[in-house]
Design an enzyme around this catalytic site. Sequence first.
Site, PDB file in Angstrom:
ATOM      1  N   ASN A 156      -1.298   7.045   2.219  1.00  0.00           N
ATOM      2  CA  ASN A 156      -1.103   7.157   3.669  1.00  0.00           C
ATOM      3  C   ASN A 156       0.006   8.183   3.894  1.00  0.00           C
ATOM      4  O   ASN A 156       1.030   8.156   3.194  1.00  0.00           O
ATOM      5  CB  ASN A 156      -0.681   5.809   4.245  1.00  0.00           C
ATOM      6  CG  ASN A 156      -1.758   4.756   4.069  1.00  0.00           C
ATOM      7  OD1 ASN A 156      -2.795   4.787   4.722  1.00  0.00           O
ATOM      8  ND2 ASN A 156      -1.525   3.806   3.153  1.00  0.00           N
ATOM      9  N   CYS A 189       0.540   2.535  12.531  1.00  0.00           N
ATOM     10  CA  CYS A 189       0.389   1.988  11.182  1.00  0.00           C
ATOM     11  C   CYS A 189       1.624   1.132  10.908  1.00  0.00           C
ATOM     12  O   CYS A 189       2.741   1.667  10.818  1.00  0.00           O
ATOM     13  CB  CYS A 189       0.260   3.118  10.160  1.00  0.00           C
ATOM     14  SG  CYS A 189       0.110   2.534   8.465  1.00  0.00           S
ATOM     15  N   GLU A 212      -3.832   8.095   8.164  1.00  0.00           N
ATOM     16  CA  GLU A 212      -4.035   6.944   7.273  1.00  0.00           C
ATOM     17  C   GLU A 212      -5.078   7.223   6.203  1.00  0.00           C
ATOM     18  O   GLU A 212      -6.156   7.766   6.504  1.00  0.00           O
ATOM     19  CB  GLU A 212      -4.509   5.729   8.083  1.00  0.00           C
ATOM     20  CG  GLU A 212      -3.379   4.963   8.689  1.00  0.00           C
ATOM     21  CD  GLU A 212      -3.806   3.562   9.124  1.00  0.00           C
ATOM     22  OE1 GLU A 212      -4.594   2.917   8.404  1.00  0.00           O
ATOM     23  OE2 GLU A 212      -3.330   3.144  10.176  1.00  0.00           O
ATOM     24  N   ARG A 213      -4.754   6.801   4.992  1.00  0.00           N
ATOM     25  CA  ARG A 213      -5.722   6.831   3.901  1.00  0.00           C
ATOM     26  C   ARG A 213      -6.979   6.075   4.357  1.00  0.00           C
ATOM     27  O   ARG A 213      -6.905   4.953   4.848  1.00  0.00           O
ATOM     28  CB  ARG A 213      -5.095   6.129   2.684  1.00  0.00           C
ATOM     29  CG  ARG A 213      -6.020   5.957   1.501  1.00  0.00           C
ATOM     30  CD  ARG A 213      -5.315   5.320   0.341  1.00  0.00           C
ATOM     31  NE  ARG A 213      -4.992   3.921   0.548  1.00  0.00           N
ATOM     32  CZ  ARG A 213      -4.602   3.084  -0.402  1.00  0.00           C
ATOM     33  NH1 ARG A 213      -4.473   3.511  -1.645  1.00  0.00           N
ATOM     34  NH2 ARG A 213      -4.309   1.829  -0.142  1.00  0.00           N
ATOM     35  N   ASN A 217       0.865  -1.188   0.000  1.00  0.00           N
ATOM     36  CA  ASN A 217       0.000   0.000   0.000  1.00  0.00           C
ATOM     37  C   ASN A 217       0.906   1.245   0.000  1.00  0.00           C
ATOM     38  O   ASN A 217       2.083   1.166   0.357  1.00  0.00           O
ATOM     39  CB  ASN A 217      -0.980  -0.034   1.191  1.00  0.00           C
ATOM     40  CG  ASN A 217      -0.281  -0.114   2.532  1.00  0.00           C
ATOM     41  OD1 ASN A 217       0.916  -0.345   2.612  1.00  0.00           O
ATOM     42  ND2 ASN A 217      -1.019   0.066   3.595  1.00  0.00           N
TER      43      ASN A 217
HETATM   44  N1  LIG Z   1      -5.045   2.813   5.603  1.00  0.00           N
HETATM   45  C1  LIG Z   1      -4.240   1.844   4.929  1.00  0.00           C
HETATM   46  C2  LIG Z   1      -4.569   0.425   5.329  1.00  0.00           C
HETATM   47  C3  LIG Z   1      -4.301   0.091   6.779  1.00  0.00           C
HETATM   48  C4  LIG Z   1      -2.804   0.172   7.173  1.00  0.00           C
HETATM   49  C5  LIG Z   1      -2.592  -0.238   8.597  1.00  0.00           C
HETATM   50  N2  LIG Z   1      -3.222   0.446   9.617  1.00  0.00           N
HETATM   51  C6  LIG Z   1      -1.215  -0.771   8.930  1.00  0.00           C
HETATM   52  O1  LIG Z   1      -1.010  -1.094  10.119  1.00  0.00           O
HETATM   53  O2  LIG Z   1      -0.386  -0.981   8.046  1.00  0.00           O
HETATM   54  C7  LIG Z   1      -4.399   1.983   3.400  1.00  0.00           C
HETATM   55  O3  LIG Z   1      -5.448   2.433   2.915  1.00  0.00           O
HETATM   56  O4  LIG Z   1      -3.462   1.633   2.687  1.00  0.00           O
END
Ligand SMILES: N[C@@H](CCC[C@H](N)C(=O)O)C(=O)O
Length: 277
Positions: A191, A218, A209-210, A158
Amino acid sequence: MHGLGNSYIYVDMFKETLLEEELPLLAIKVANPYTGVGSDGMILICPSEVAPVKMRVFNNDGSEAKNCGNGLRCVAKFAYEHGYVDSQTFQIETLGGLVEATVHLEKEQVQTVTVDMGLPRLERKSLPMVGNEQETVISETFIVNSEQLEVTAVSMGNPHAIFFVDNIQEAPVETLGPVIEKDPRFPEWVNVEFVEVVSTNELNFRVWERGSGVTQACGTGACAAVVAAILNGYSTKGQDVVVHLLGGDLTINWKEDGHVWMTGAAETICEGIFLRK
Ligand SMILES: N[C@@H](CCC[C@H](N)C(=O)O)C(=O)O
């Protein structure tokens, strides 16, 4: 469950059946702190054809992400403690590919988990970020709201945009975070991480966060931050770097073979039934 306060409602898809089209709205509903349970989103723990278990991640706006570091540690804990795997090291399928997790036990309970998060991807097309597809983005000038910043972009499955700051307490997480998240230079949004370098093996970290906004932690973002710190000469490969997030610490190591390893806690809050209306 939560990983350093990054909480998701985990659904055991070995036992539940949900319709594909209801997933985004269900994520929004369970994540709502007033009329649902309250969380950063929803994670499905699913059977897989290529691994013992598969993770699907939904942010609290209903969007689906390809990876989630804190989620992987919680999925690993759940899979091990519910007997869906028969060894302490096993693979987990994500929309971003296969990763390997190792659970660490105390009195038969999983306390911490180490995940081989794989290879970071640095070319613009892997984020994606507009511009020459093959180029990397390391300390590139990035003007937003008339402010001149420098961005380093890293995909951990991501997308992450990392900005180094002098003082983490003054990082513009809530002001610039949402603006950068939806900046047109990131067609699939991004993100946003602000990182203060404490030393070669210690970083302070805050995230927007996105799809979820400010979160306590994260995991993929912490991995991306360490990769960015090394690319910018603040640290070196092959050493443990402790990342201090709002919810606690993660230990990240970008090894010489190119793989990024993450170790941290995973915790269960409660188990229960969500009444769908
Ligand atoms: N918001 C992120 C997905 C979640 C990421 C997460 N909280 C982590 O711990 O890596 C996205 O939209 O890419």
